[in-house]
Scaffold this motif. Structure first.
Motif, PDB file in Angstrom:
ATOM      1  N   GLU A  15      31.581  30.751  42.517  1.00 33.88           N
ATOM      2  CA  GLU A  15      31.362  29.994  41.285  1.00 33.88           C
ATOM      3  C   GLU A  15      30.009  29.292  41.322  1.00 33.88           C
ATOM      4  N   PRO A  16      28.931  29.998  40.949  1.00 35.32           N
ATOM      5  CA  PRO A  16      27.596  29.413  41.052  1.00 35.32           C
ATOM      6  C   PRO A  16      27.391  28.163  40.194  1.00 35.32           C
ATOM      7  N   GLU A  17      28.057  28.076  39.062  1.00 34.59           N
ATOM      8  CA  GLU A  17      27.886  26.904  38.200  1.00 34.59           C
ATOM      9  C   GLU A  17      28.382  25.640  38.909  1.00 34.59           C
ATOM     10  N   LYS A  18      29.554  25.736  39.529  1.00 38.09           N
ATOM     11  CA  LYS A  18      30.125  24.577  40.233  1.00 38.09           C
ATOM     12  C   LYS A  18      29.283  24.188  41.439  1.00 38.09           C
ATOM     13  N   LEU A  19      28.841  25.178  42.224  1.00 32.95           N
ATOM     14  CA  LEU A  19      28.058  24.869  43.407  1.00 32.95           C
ATOM     15  C   LEU A  19      26.687  24.316  43.029  1.00 32.95           C
ATOM     16  N   LEU A  26      23.624  16.030  44.174  1.00 32.87           N
ATOM     17  CA  LEU A  26      23.250  15.537  45.495  1.00 32.87           C
ATOM     18  C   LEU A  26      21.743  15.331  45.608  1.00 32.87           C
ATOM     19  N   LEU A  27      20.965  16.259  45.068  1.00 31.32           N
ATOM     20  CA  LEU A  27      19.502  16.212  45.195  1.00 31.32           C
ATOM     21  C   LEU A  27      18.809  15.611  43.973  1.00 31.32           C
ATOM     22  N   GLN A  28      19.581  15.186  42.996  1.00 30.70           N
ATOM     23  CA  GLN A  28      19.036  14.686  41.735  1.00 30.70           C
ATOM     24  C   GLN A  28      18.021  15.692  41.184  1.00 30.70           C
ATOM     25  N   ALA A  29      18.464  16.930  41.099  1.00 33.39           N
ATOM     26  CA  ALA A  29      17.614  18.038  40.674  1.00 33.39           C
ATOM     27  C   ALA A  29      17.876  18.383  39.216  1.00 33.39           C
ATOM     28  N   ARG A  30      17.151  19.374  38.745  1.00 40.50           N
ATOM     29  CA  ARG A  30      17.369  19.874  37.386  1.00 40.50           C
ATOM     30  C   ARG A  30      17.507  21.388  37.443  1.00 40.50           C
ATOM     31  N   GLU A  31      18.250  21.940  36.484  1.00 42.02           N
ATOM     32  CA  GLU A  31      18.390  23.391  36.405  1.00 42.02           C
ATOM     33  C   GLU A  31      17.097  23.960  35.861  1.00 42.02           C
ATOM     34  N   THR A  32      16.679  25.086  36.419  1.00 44.97           N
ATOM     35  CA  THR A  32      15.455  25.723  35.945  1.00 44.97           C
ATOM     36  C   THR A  32      15.711  27.105  35.373  1.00 44.97           C
ATOM     37  N   ASP A  33      16.797  27.728  35.783  1.00 45.66           N
ATOM     38  CA  ASP A  33      17.085  29.075  35.319  1.00 45.66           C
ATOM     39  C   ASP A  33      18.587  29.303  35.429  1.00 45.66           C
ATOM     40  N   VAL A  34      19.197  29.752  34.344  1.00 44.06           N
ATOM     41  CA  VAL A  34      20.634  30.014  34.354  1.00 44.06           C
ATOM     42  C   VAL A  34      20.868  31.368  33.700  1.00 44.06           C
ATOM     43  N   THR A  35      21.519  32.258  34.437  1.00 45.51           N
ATOM     44  CA  THR A  35      21.943  33.543  33.883  1.00 45.51           C
ATOM     45  C   THR A  35      23.435  33.686  34.168  1.00 45.51           C
ATOM     46  N   ALA A  36      24.002  34.805  33.806  1.00 49.16           N
ATOM     47  CA  ALA A  36      25.437  35.010  34.014  1.00 49.16           C
ATOM     48  C   ALA A  36      25.802  34.995  35.496  1.00 49.16           C
ATOM     49  N   ASN A  37      24.888  35.393  36.368  1.00 45.40           N
ATOM     50  CA  ASN A  37      25.212  35.511  37.789  1.00 45.40           C
ATOM     51  C   ASN A  37      24.347  34.672  38.709  1.00 45.40           C
ATOM     52  N   LEU A  38      23.473  33.833  38.163  1.00 46.74           N
ATOM     53  CA  LEU A  38      22.576  33.052  39.003  1.00 46.74           C
ATOM     54  C   LEU A  38      22.242  31.733  38.323  1.00 46.74           C
ATOM     55  N   VAL A  39      22.322  30.659  39.101  1.00 49.45           N
ATOM     56  CA  VAL A  39      21.873  29.349  38.628  1.00 49.45           C
ATOM     57  C   VAL A  39      20.848  28.860  39.636  1.00 49.45           C
ATOM     58  N   GLN A  40      19.679  28.432  39.146  1.00 49.81           N
ATOM     59  CA  GLN A  40      18.624  27.945  40.027  1.00 49.81           C
ATOM     60  C   GLN A  40      18.320  26.492  39.687  1.00 49.81           C
ATOM     61  N   ILE A  41      18.086  25.683  40.740  1.00 48.26           N
ATOM     62  CA  ILE A  41      17.731  24.281  40.528  1.00 48.26           C
ATOM     63  C   ILE A  41      16.443  23.969  41.280  1.00 48.26           C
ATOM     64  N   ARG A  52      24.075  32.464  43.654  1.00 41.96           N
ATOM     65  CA  ARG A  52      24.336  33.793  43.096  1.00 41.96           C
ATOM     66  C   ARG A  52      25.817  34.105  43.152  1.00 41.96           C
ATOM     67  N   ARG A  53      26.318  34.611  42.036  1.00 44.87           N
ATOM     68  CA  ARG A  53      27.739  34.949  41.954  1.00 44.87           C
ATOM     69  C   ARG A  53      28.058  36.152  42.848  1.00 44.87           C
ATOM     70  N   ASP A  54      29.052  35.973  43.694  1.00 46.47           N
ATOM     71  CA  ASP A  54      29.579  37.045  44.542  1.00 46.47           C
ATOM     72  C   ASP A  54      31.076  36.800  44.643  1.00 46.47           C
ATOM     73  N   ALA A  55      31.840  37.584  43.902  1.00 45.06           N
ATOM     74  CA  ALA A  55      33.291  37.385  43.856  1.00 45.06           C
ATOM     75  C   ALA A  55      33.940  37.555  45.223  1.00 45.06           C
ATOM     76  N   ASN A  56      33.274  38.253  46.139  1.00 39.53           N
ATOM     77  CA  ASN A  56      33.831  38.479  47.475  1.00 39.53           C
ATOM     78  C   ASN A  56      33.251  37.546  48.527  1.00 39.53           C
ATOM     79  N   ALA A  57      32.539  36.526  48.120  1.00 41.26           N
ATOM     80  CA  ALA A  57      31.920  35.602  49.083  1.00 41.26           C
ATOM     81  C   ALA A  57      32.990  34.907  49.912  1.00 41.26           C
ATOM     82  N   THR A  58      32.763  34.830  51.216  1.00 39.23           N
ATOM     83  CA  THR A  58      33.657  34.095  52.099  1.00 39.23           C
ATOM     84  C   THR A  58      32.875  32.959  52.727  1.00 39.23           C
TER      85      THR A  58
END
Length: 130
Positions: A15-19, A26-41, A52-58
């Motif tokens: 869940e990239p949005e939650k993370l 925590l870092l008092q950052a801002r989002e710079t890029d959001v797509t369906a599978n990637l969120v960058q701050i 990055r979204r990875d449904a199989n991430a452990t």
């Protein structure tokens, strides 16, 4: 002009949005890029992280060896107690490592998806002893 101008640390997670929200707060950052599978701050000190979204991430299993670290982040802080409290408030947790060395000038933690990171006290500039 350098060939590579900047890098980004990318953490795979379900869940990239939650993370991203955890690290954004925590870092008092801002989002710079959001797509369906990637969120960058981007943090104020220019640190860039992406999720990055990875449904199989452990989650990593550190300190157990079977899934090890995968990635490791260090964050410099002035107040370890306050920083650790903030991590917990945001849904992260302290990670207890056996035989932790030294005078505890750092603390291991994990984010809500299980990625570990270290809160490391900023060395205080003071008069030299001895």
């Amino acid at each position: 002009m350098s060939l590579v101008n900047a890098g980004v640390v990318v953490l795979d997670c379900a869940e990239p949005e939650k993370l991203a929200m955890f690290y954004k707060e925590l870092l008092q950052a801002r989002e710079t890029d959001v797509t369906a599978n990637l969120v960058q701050i981007r943090a104020a000190d220019r640190l860039r992280l992406a999720f990055r979204r990875d449904a199989n991430a452990t989650p990593p299993s550190w300190p157990r060896p079977e899934n090890s670290l995968q990635a490791h982040l260090d964050f410099l802080v002035e107040d370890l107690d306050a920083a650790e409290r903030r991590v917990v408030e945001l849904g992260g947790r302290p990670v207890e490592a056996k035989d932790a060395p030294g005078p505890y000038e750092e603390r291991g933690c994990s984010d809500p998806a299980g990625h570990t990171f270290t809160l490391r006290r900023i060395p205080q500039a003071g008069p030299k002893q001895g």
